[in-house]
Design a protein around this motif. Structure first.
Motif, PDB file in Angstrom:
ATOM      1  N   ALA A 262     -16.554 -16.064  87.382  1.00 23.78           N
ATOM      2  CA  ALA A 262     -16.156 -14.934  88.430  1.00 23.78           C
ATOM      3  C   ALA A 262     -15.137 -15.430  89.307  1.00 23.78           C
ATOM      4  O   ALA A 262     -14.801 -14.956  90.044  1.00 23.78           O
TER       5      ALA A 262
ATOM      6  N   PRO B 158     -11.176 -13.760  88.701  1.00 26.67           N
ATOM      7  CA  PRO B 158     -10.543 -12.894  89.147  1.00 26.67           C
ATOM      8  C   PRO B 158     -10.302 -12.969  90.873  1.00 26.67           C
ATOM      9  O   PRO B 158      -9.359 -12.687  91.533  1.00 26.67           O
TER      10      PRO B 158
ATOM     11  N   GLN C 142     -14.921 -12.382  82.874  1.00 20.22           N
ATOM     12  CA  GLN C 142     -14.697 -11.586  84.168  1.00 20.22           C
ATOM     13  C   GLN C 142     -13.305 -11.387  84.529  1.00 20.22           C
ATOM     14  O   GLN C 142     -12.639 -10.235  85.056  1.00 20.22           O
TER      15      GLN C 142
ATOM     16  N   GLU D  52     -12.489  -8.462  82.261  1.00 18.75           N
ATOM     17  CA  GLU D  52     -13.041  -7.167  83.043  1.00 18.75           C
ATOM     18  C   GLU D  52     -12.277  -6.841  84.142  1.00 18.75           C
ATOM     19  O   GLU D  52     -11.749  -5.400  84.530  1.00 18.75           O
ATOM     20  N   TRP D  53     -11.738  -7.866  85.108  1.00 15.43           N
ATOM     21  CA  TRP D  53     -11.006  -7.320  86.273  1.00 15.43           C
ATOM     22  C   TRP D  53      -9.591  -6.762  85.623  1.00 15.43           C
ATOM     23  O   TRP D  53      -9.037  -5.848  86.507  1.00 15.43           O
TER      24      TRP D  53
ATOM     25  N   ALA E 259     -10.209  -3.223  84.457  1.00 20.07           N
ATOM     26  CA  ALA E 259     -10.463  -2.145  85.504  1.00 20.07           C
ATOM     27  C   ALA E 259      -9.598  -1.453  86.192  1.00 20.07           C
ATOM     28  O   ALA E 259      -9.692  -0.590  87.129  1.00 20.07           O
ATOM     29  N   GLY E 260      -8.418  -1.992  85.872  1.00 19.94           N
ATOM     30  CA  GLY E 260      -7.065  -1.246  86.566  1.00 19.94           C
ATOM     31  C   GLY E 260      -6.645  -0.069  86.230  1.00 19.94           C
ATOM     32  O   GLY E 260      -7.044   0.271  85.136  1.00 19.94           O
TER      33      GLY E 260
END
Lengths: 346, 346
Positions: free
Chosen positions: A255, A258, A281, A284-285, A288-289
């Protein structure tokens, strides 16, 4: 100026003008497509096999850098982030920075006679993996502090530089900087030729990677993000120095990735590449954009040319991130299948 | 292609070729000198008077970007760092980010009825400067937490964006982003045209400045370094977010500035500009490198066009750094004497 001439001056000068125009037009086209290094017809990724990952990468990159295309991404937003250990260079049998720490313990042992009988140092000096493992995270932390703190940033960089020049990988008997993946080096260059800004976002230390990142990856220090030790500004003999303290500042993993991306870059990447659960992460970050984006994972499947490991490995474990990659159809690069060549020295 | 012609074709085509050659030669010269935007004969710093600071800047920049020159600096090393508050934009009567916090207290007051009778919020709502001052640093910290934490990074950026669009400076009745110093905007552009990479290194928060830095300074988010709040990676309705916590991560001021420069940029700047004692260590760190370098201070001497303050000011105090600048012959810019124009709107 062309040499003065009479017969047939007009024709020769015209041909010359035409050649100049053709060159100018070609240059303009190259600028328009953002393509300055990789010419048309030249394979930008020669160390990749012509399998799905390479096709997905090329399609994404061409779309992202071609104006008017639905997958187009403005140049300023073309931020690409890469994990380092296991993604850009190897990480077995131990993270190379940890090997650096072990080698430093050996180099410093002469001025620390007490280490001969004190764990975890004794285990390192005797090459006793079991005893070292028994000292756990606390042991590793002691080794890191003994080898990574208490000097200035300049002194540390010099030490790393000396190690990079002299140390050899135990299996391949090559400098550690030869252990970079040729297909990934090509990918970095390809992205930059298409207007992407390439970053390292790694659990390794920033000031460690910066010593070699520009030379081996073409990534300048200001695009290297990593874990960090606290540093303290001090005056030493009337000159300002930064002293590395025996305190961890930030762990750029899981984590934390990000978090670091937001802190250092301040905008969301459109492409991310990792190889382990520590990169989940970050992936994932990135995913997610809004708009087009590319998430990739390097899967270590080639025990012959490199190493094969994933769900059970203590180093670079790839388990949950692999499940998520499969479920979300991120690109999983199978090193054995998808890479024609792993290392440049092969 | 020139239009086909007969009389006198040869002469016309020759003239055309000559023009193309001249243009190519000029272009080559521009590339060779690293000068692509600022042409010869065009003043790159029109808002600066022709006094010592401007001459020192131009000499440094031309030398740094002209190969073969003794003051030449390789492009990759041309790192220029600028403080923001009081250096690139105004900071009176209070730091603009603090004004943002006060304005947020007012905007959020409806959902916090208890603030009407609770310090430090009551003081902000009533515009009671004395009562606010009495709450001290702890009061300011409470205001910062109430207005800067507990939301995602995206939500915070949106809030700042809305404030930037609507808030007005109390004296000049202009958006705060109009309060940037035109001479410094010109300097930033001039440096970039000569191959410098321009960074902000400010005590203000990175994620605050990033909202407007690209638009007003041409500095992209990844070149904005500032103080930071801790953020936490979380899943919210299945989507990853970064939540701003009520904890300060890092204060990018005084000795923190060289620390941040090392952490974010990883190499020493060759040019630094500040305006207060908070920039002293950054200037010292820049000055301590080898080779040519430039240290500059903006001295606020113009009460008429802007503000006049230095040694006694609680905001942007310039005292020890001014002594050091004078002793070490750093460039001190006297706003009244050296700037033809302060703001673009003048």
């Amino acid at each position: 100026m062309p040499p003065p001439s009479n017969r047939p001056a007009d024709g020769r000068i015209r041909a010359f003008v035409r050649r100049i125009f053709a060159a100018a037009l070609a240059a303009q086209l190259l600028v328009a497509t953002g393509c300055t290094t990789v010419g048309q017809g030249i394979d930008p990724l020669p160390s990749w096999n012509d399998t799905a990952p390479k096709r997905a990468i090329v399609a994404f990159v061409i779309n992202a850098s071609t104006e008017g295309n639905p997958g187009f991404i403005p140049a300023a937003a073309r931020i690409a982030v890469f994990d380092n250990d296991g993604t850009l260079w190897a990480e077995q049998p131990v993270y190379f920075q940890l090997q650096f720490a072990f080698d430093r313990v050996k180099a410093l042992a002469a001025s620390h006679p007490e280490w001969k009988t004190t764990q975890p140092f004794q285990a390192v000096l005797e090459g006793d993996h079991r005893a070292l493992a028994a000292t756990g995270e606390r042991g590793i932390a002691q080794i890191m502090i003994a080898t990574h703190a208490g000097m200035t940033t300049d002194e540390f960089a010099e030490t790393v530089s000396g190690w990079v020049a002299s140390a050899r990988h135990p299996r391949f008997n090559r400098p550690y900087t030869d252990m970079v993946y040729q297909p990934m080096v090509e990918l970095l260059a390809y992205l930059r030729s298409r207007g992407f800004k390439t970053y390292i976002v790694s659990g390794g230390e920033g000031d460690f990677m910066r010593v070699f990142a520009e030379k081996v990856y073409g990534i300048p220090p200001e695009q290297v993000i990593g874990s960090s030790m606290l540093t303290q500004f001090e005056m030493k003999d009337g000159r300002p120095v930064l002293v590395r303290e025996a305190k961890l500042d930030f762990i750029d993993d899981k984590a934390g990735k990000p978090v670091a991306i937001n802190k250092f870059i301040g905008r969301r990447p459109v492409l991310a590449f990792g190889n382990s659960d520590g990169d989940q992460q970050m992936l994932e970050w990135t995913a997610a954009g809004a708009g087009p984006r590319f998430m990739g994972i390097v899967h270590h499947t080639d025990a012959e040319r490199e190493y094969a490991y994933d769900r059970q490995s203590s180093i670079g474990r790839l388990d949950k991130a692999l499940d998520e990659a499969n479920a979300r159809r991120w690109t999983v690069v199978d090193m054995k299948r998808d890479w024609k060549r792993v290392f440049a020295f092969e």
